[in-house]
Design a protein around this motif. Structure first.
Motif, mmCIF file in Angstrom:
data_model
loop_
_atom_site.group_PDB
_atom_site.id
_atom_site.type_symbol
_atom_site.label_atom_id
_atom_site.label_comp_id
_atom_site.label_asym_id
_atom_site.label_seq_id
_atom_site.Cartn_x
_atom_site.Cartn_y
_atom_site.Cartn_z
ATOM 1 N N HIS A 7 -23.648 14.699 -27.435
ATOM 2 C CA HIS A 7 -24.904 13.968 -27.359
ATOM 3 C C HIS A 7 -25.834 14.339 -28.493
ATOM 4 O O HIS A 7 -25.861 15.463 -28.938
ATOM 5 N N ILE A 62 -27.340 14.349 -12.992
ATOM 6 C CA ILE A 62 -26.823 14.023 -14.329
ATOM 7 C C ILE A 62 -27.068 12.551 -14.630
ATOM 8 O O ILE A 62 -27.507 12.178 -15.719
ATOM 9 N N HIS A 66 -29.452 11.070 -17.440
ATOM 10 C CA HIS A 66 -28.809 10.235 -18.455
ATOM 11 C C HIS A 66 -29.557 8.898 -18.603
ATOM 12 O O HIS A 66 -29.775 8.420 -19.711
ATOM 13 N N ALA A 90 -18.841 5.201 -14.467
ATOM 14 C CA ALA A 90 -19.053 6.479 -13.766
ATOM 15 C C ALA A 90 -19.474 6.225 -12.319
ATOM 16 O O ALA A 90 -19.019 6.909 -11.396
ATOM 17 N N ASN A 93 -16.866 5.615 -9.552
ATOM 18 C CA ASN A 93 -16.181 6.767 -8.966
ATOM 19 C C ASN A 93 -16.958 7.396 -7.819
ATOM 20 O O ASN A 93 -16.428 8.205 -7.073
ATOM 21 N N PHE A 94 -18.242 7.075 -7.723
ATOM 22 C CA PHE A 94 -19.053 7.687 -6.674
ATOM 23 C C PHE A 94 -19.377 6.723 -5.553
ATOM 24 O O PHE A 94 -19.514 7.110 -4.403
ATOM 25 N N CYS B 41 -22.514 12.520 -20.716
ATOM 26 C CA CYS B 41 -22.733 12.478 -19.272
ATOM 27 C C CYS B 41 -21.645 11.711 -18.522
ATOM 28 O O CYS B 41 -21.154 12.202 -17.505
ATOM 29 N N PRO B 42 -21.249 10.507 -18.972
ATOM 30 C CA PRO B 42 -20.219 9.789 -18.209
ATOM 31 C C PRO B 42 -18.910 10.567 -18.134
ATOM 32 O O PRO B 42 -18.218 10.527 -17.112
ATOM 33 N N GLU B 43 -18.570 11.304 -19.187
ATOM 34 C CA GLU B 43 -17.368 12.149 -19.179
ATOM 35 C C GLU B 43 -17.484 13.238 -18.115
ATOM 36 O O GLU B 43 -16.537 13.514 -17.372
ATOM 37 N N ILE B 44 -18.655 13.881 -18.047
ATOM 38 C CA ILE B 44 -18.898 14.934 -17.054
ATOM 39 C C ILE B 44 -18.846 14.343 -15.650
ATOM 40 O O ILE B 44 -18.244 14.921 -14.735
ATOM 41 N N LEU B 45 -19.435 13.160 -15.478
ATOM 42 C CA LEU B 45 -19.438 12.516 -14.163
ATOM 43 C C LEU B 45 -18.018 12.195 -13.696
ATOM 44 O O LEU B 45 -17.699 12.339 -12.515
ATOM 45 N N LEU B 46 -17.163 11.770 -14.640
ATOM 46 C CA LEU B 46 -15.764 11.494 -14.284
ATOM 47 C C LEU B 46 -15.081 12.749 -13.762
ATOM 48 O O LEU B 46 -14.329 12.704 -12.784
ATOM 49 N N GLN B 47 -15.335 13.881 -14.418
ATOM 50 C CA GLN B 47 -14.725 15.145 -13.986
ATOM 51 C C GLN B 47 -15.250 15.563 -12.609
ATOM 52 O O GLN B 47 -14.486 16.068 -11.776
ATOM 53 N N ILE B 48 -16.551 15.367 -12.374
ATOM 54 C CA ILE B 48 -17.124 15.719 -11.069
ATOM 55 C C ILE B 48 -16.503 14.851 -9.976
ATOM 56 O O ILE B 48 -16.184 15.331 -8.881
ATOM 57 N N ALA B 49 -16.292 13.563 -10.280
ATOM 58 C CA ALA B 49 -15.657 12.666 -9.306
ATOM 59 C C ALA B 49 -14.231 13.139 -9.006
ATOM 60 O O ALA B 49 -13.781 13.094 -7.853
#
Lengths: 96, 96
Positions: A7, A62, A66, A90, A93-94, B41-49
């Motif tokens: 970022h 997050i 964001h 994103a 997925n939630f 952020c979207p990459e991190i969110l994917l991992q959290i999911a």
């Protein structure tokens, strides 16, 4: 996952997010210890549910961070399409 | 959470559960590192999911193991009420 994904804008909640992830890491370690000690399944399940809730709250943090920073900046610069499509992916997925 | 909550029956999936929790612990550590490095952020969110999904699958494994062993034993001994009510409470945290 390359470094060019880094970022270039500020995230106000970064420290908060890292702190929450540290707490979740410790929580997982505790639950693993409970499993090793052979603790009651319903007790372990309650802790896993609490971790899931903490993960969801971290994801929400997050996401709002964001939106408040990255997305608002992108709109000002007129290139919000990519940011919006990433956020939607994103979210999928939630929220199902 | 006292020691008298320890189980006195076998859990066939115990090692599997501990192994999964170890993997989730490592995954969380990785996501924390991503946040420290300022990754997208979207990459991190994917991992959290993905972690949430792994947690849910671990919970499901604990629950089925618990039912196949603890609950079945309890029914044989005619004291299933407490076990059933504990399972229902645990389920409430996963299915709303």
């Amino acid at each position: 996952m390359a470094n060019d994904h880094e970022h270039n804008h500020e995230h106000k909640q970064r420290k908060n997010v890292i702190n929450r992830l540290s707490i979740i890491e410790g929580h997982i370690k505790g639950v693993k210890q409970m499993a090793i000690e052979g603790r009651d399944c319903p007790e372990i399940l309650l802790q896993i549910a609490a971790i899931r809730k903490a993960l969801d709250n971290t994801a929400k943090l997050i996401l709002t961070d964001h939106m408040e920073n990255c997305l608002v900046n992108a709109v000002h610069e007129g290139n919000e399409d990519k940011v919006l499509s990433d956020i939607k992916k994103a979210l999928d997925n939630f929220i199902r």
